[in-house]
Design a protein around this motif. Structure first.
Motif, PDB file in Angstrom:
ATOM      1  N   LEU A 116      21.691  22.496 -14.808  1.00  0.00           N
ATOM      2  CA  LEU A 116      22.361  23.627 -15.237  1.00  0.00           C
ATOM      3  C   LEU A 116      21.462  24.498 -16.138  1.00  0.00           C
ATOM      4  O   LEU A 116      21.726  25.603 -15.975  1.00  0.00           O
ATOM      5  CB  LEU A 116      23.703  23.120 -15.934  1.00  0.00           C
ATOM      6  CG  LEU A 116      24.902  22.716 -14.828  1.00  0.00           C
ATOM      7  CD1 LEU A 116      26.008  22.341 -15.408  1.00  0.00           C
ATOM      8  CD2 LEU A 116      24.942  23.629 -13.659  1.00  0.00           C
ATOM      9  N   ASP A 118      30.425  29.019 -12.362  1.00  0.00           N
ATOM     10  CA  ASP A 118      30.034  29.667 -11.083  1.00  0.00           C
ATOM     11  C   ASP A 118      28.945  28.647 -10.577  1.00  0.00           C
ATOM     12  O   ASP A 118      28.636  28.690  -9.397  1.00  0.00           O
ATOM     13  CB  ASP A 118      29.462  31.091 -11.307  1.00  0.00           C
ATOM     14  CG  ASP A 118      28.246  31.018 -12.300  1.00  0.00           C
ATOM     15  OD1 ASP A 118      28.384  30.121 -13.314  1.00  0.00           O
ATOM     16  OD2 ASP A 118      27.366  31.810 -12.187  1.00  0.00           O
ATOM     17  N   ARG A 119      28.318  27.767 -11.292  1.00  0.00           N
ATOM     18  CA  ARG A 119      27.524  27.038 -10.498  1.00  0.00           C
ATOM     19  C   ARG A 119      27.478  25.481 -10.873  1.00  0.00           C
ATOM     20  O   ARG A 119      26.723  24.439 -10.625  1.00  0.00           O
ATOM     21  CB  ARG A 119      25.980  27.319 -11.503  1.00  0.00           C
ATOM     22  CG  ARG A 119      25.330  28.601 -11.034  1.00  0.00           C
ATOM     23  CD  ARG A 119      23.976  28.497 -11.417  1.00  0.00           C
ATOM     24  NE  ARG A 119      23.546  28.337 -12.753  1.00  0.00           N
ATOM     25  CZ  ARG A 119      22.692  27.362 -13.318  1.00  0.00           C
ATOM     26  NH1 ARG A 119      22.215  26.355 -12.314  1.00  0.00           N
ATOM     27  NH2 ARG A 119      22.533  27.095 -14.341  1.00  0.00           N
ATOM     28  N   GLU A 151      18.189  27.052 -11.402  1.00  0.00           N
ATOM     29  CA  GLU A 151      19.081  28.113 -10.954  1.00  0.00           C
ATOM     30  C   GLU A 151      19.890  27.493  -9.766  1.00  0.00           C
ATOM     31  O   GLU A 151      20.517  28.279  -9.047  1.00  0.00           O
ATOM     32  CB  GLU A 151      18.241  29.298 -10.327  1.00  0.00           C
ATOM     33  CG  GLU A 151      17.460  30.002 -11.331  1.00  0.00           C
ATOM     34  CD  GLU A 151      16.932  31.059 -11.039  1.00  0.00           C
ATOM     35  OE1 GLU A 151      16.765  31.354  -9.609  1.00  0.00           O
ATOM     36  OE2 GLU A 151      16.479  32.026 -11.561  1.00  0.00           O
ATOM     37  N   ASP A 152      19.751  26.049  -9.548  1.00  0.00           N
ATOM     38  CA  ASP A 152      20.495  25.373  -8.638  1.00  0.00           C
ATOM     39  C   ASP A 152      21.985  25.238  -8.850  1.00  0.00           C
ATOM     40  O   ASP A 152      22.554  25.477 -10.079  1.00  0.00           O
ATOM     41  CB  ASP A 152      19.960  24.088  -8.400  1.00  0.00           C
ATOM     42  CG  ASP A 152      18.549  23.929  -7.957  1.00  0.00           C
ATOM     43  OD1 ASP A 152      18.028  24.951  -7.823  1.00  0.00           O
ATOM     44  OD2 ASP A 152      17.955  22.891  -8.342  1.00  0.00           O
ATOM     45  N   THR A 153      23.020  25.505  -7.846  1.00  0.00           N
ATOM     46  CA  THR A 153      24.290  25.335  -7.748  1.00  0.00           C
ATOM     47  C   THR A 153      24.540  23.556  -7.773  1.00  0.00           C
ATOM     48  O   THR A 153      23.961  22.982  -7.019  1.00  0.00           O
ATOM     49  CB  THR A 153      24.948  25.987  -6.703  1.00  0.00           C
ATOM     50  OG1 THR A 153      24.580  27.271  -6.639  1.00  0.00           O
ATOM     51  CG2 THR A 153      26.416  25.615  -6.680  1.00  0.00           C
ATOM     52  N   ASN A 203      21.526  24.065  -3.167  1.00  0.00           N
ATOM     53  CA  ASN A 203      22.558  23.396  -3.548  1.00  0.00           C
ATOM     54  C   ASN A 203      22.315  21.958  -3.743  1.00  0.00           C
ATOM     55  O   ASN A 203      21.866  21.556  -2.610  1.00  0.00           O
ATOM     56  CB  ASN A 203      23.533  23.717  -2.227  1.00  0.00           C
ATOM     57  CG  ASN A 203      23.885  25.068  -2.317  1.00  0.00           C
ATOM     58  OD1 ASN A 203      23.859  26.033  -3.178  1.00  0.00           O
ATOM     59  ND2 ASN A 203      24.692  25.458  -1.085  1.00  0.00           N
TER      60      ASN A 203
END
Ligand SMILES: NC(=O)c1ccc[n+]([C@@H]2O[C@H](COP(=O)([O-])OP(=O)(O)OC[C@H]3O[C@@H](n4cnc5c(N)ncnc54)[C@H](O)[C@@H]3O)[C@@H](O)[C@H]2O)c1
Length: 311
Positions: A23, A53-54, A27-29, A4
């Motif tokens: 993005l 979603d991210r 794969e990070d939010t 995160n």
């Protein structure tokens, strides 16, 4: 599993390029904030749709400690890229209380919120404005710091806080001192690289720009994607907490070079107009990027001719 992460100043020029990179290539939010005082919603609105979603954006002022802390703590953010700032030197001269609140107190808010919420690392966007018009060249991390504007002082003092939070509070911190960043999406009134945007706009329209002085004054222009790479490397490299790292190309680009490169891009054949130099203009700025290359492993940088073609 991704991390995160938080990007402050996400709607700005460099911040929005960093959001895009994270993005597309991690794969990070991505939690993102900006108070929209200088940023532009168009820079990021596509991400809210494509990466719903991210990518989570909130309009937050970094001067509002409670909201800042809540955003970091409630979302279990561990890694923070801190780019939010009032970037105008002129504005800092005119209203040092306001820029001091954002650039210095806001950075302290961010560091303290990171500490209280248990975040691991903060990567900070600092500036070569810390050197002022000190004459030694090229500049490295040990060159004398002689800021000549509140903006330069705010960045210098913010760097000190970063060191303190690294040594005393255990928040890992890295400060990146950018030279002149340029690239697509930069506002034409940017004091950093405005001349590139101005020349590009004028020459595209077939107009002839004016050069103040003889055009031999120079800067170290670093392409925005390389600055994004430096940020990501600074976040992911072990054992560099507390470091300050200069981010530039090590190459001089004069105003005459800028004119010639952009004139070539548009097939413009008229020579530039020359007028007397303006008072207060700094003559030169050049980065010694040895530490960047060594610690962050950035070797291949976009050269100016390639970068200008992408604007
Ligand atoms: N562009 C350069 O050449 C350059 C050079 C050296 C350092 N820097 C630093 O890099 C960072 C990014 O610069 P940029 O060129 O993208 O500028 P920018 O103005 O495009 O981005 C800064 C962003 O911070 C936001 N912001 C301002 N005050 C805020 C506040 N109180 N709370 C939340 N957000 C706030 C603005 O709305 C803006 O979107 C800044 O810290 C700047 O000082 C930039």
């Amino acid at each position: 599993m991704g991390k995160n992460i938080l990007i402050t100043g996400a709607a700005g020029f460099i911040g929005s390029h960093l959001v895009k990179e994270m993005l597309h290539f991690s794969e990070d939010t991505v939690y993102a904030l900006d108070d929209m005082s200088g940023g532009c919603l168009e820079n990021i609105e596509e991400f809210s749709e494509t990466f719903s979603d991210r990518f989570i954006f909130q309009k937050i002022d970094i001067c509002d400690y409670e909201r800042l802390y809540a955003f970091i703590a409630e979302n279990a953010i561990t890694h923070i890229y801190h780019l939010a700032a009032i970037v105008s030197v002129q504005e800092s001269m005119a209203d040092p209380l306001r820029t001091g609140r954002v650039n210095l107190q806001g950075t302290l808010n961010l560091l303290e919120a990171a500490r209280q919420a248990g975040a691991k690392r903060v990567v900070f966007s600092s500036s070569a404005a810390i050197y002022g018009d000190e004459k030694s060249m090229p500049k490295n991390e040990n060159s004398p710091e002689k800021p000549v504007s509140p903006y330069g002082y705010e960045k210098m003092m913010a760097e000190r806080y970063l060191k303190l939070y690294s040594s005393t509070y255990g928040v890992e911190t890295v400060a990146l001192r950018y030279f002149n960043v340029y690239g697509p999406g930069q506002r034409a009134d940017s004091e950093y690289s405005g001349v590139i945007s101005i020349f590009d706009t004028m020459l595209r329209q077939g107009k002839t720009p004016t050069i103040y002085g003889d055009g031999t004054q120079y800067r170290d222009f670093v392409y925005v994607q390389d600055v994004v790479k430096a940020n990501i490397a600074a976040m992911n490299t072990d054992d560099i907490s507390g470091e300050v790292i200069c981010i530039g190309t090590g190459r001089k680009t004069t105003v005459n070079d800028i004119f010639a490169t952009i004139a070539k891009k548009y097939g413009h054949t008229q020579p530039p107009k020359y007028e007397p130099a303006r008072k207060g203009d700094v003559y030169g700025s050049l980065c010694d990027n040895g530490k960047m290359r060594k610690l962050l492993g950035l070797q291949e940088l976009v050269n100016f001719e390639q970068g200008v073609m992408k604007i």
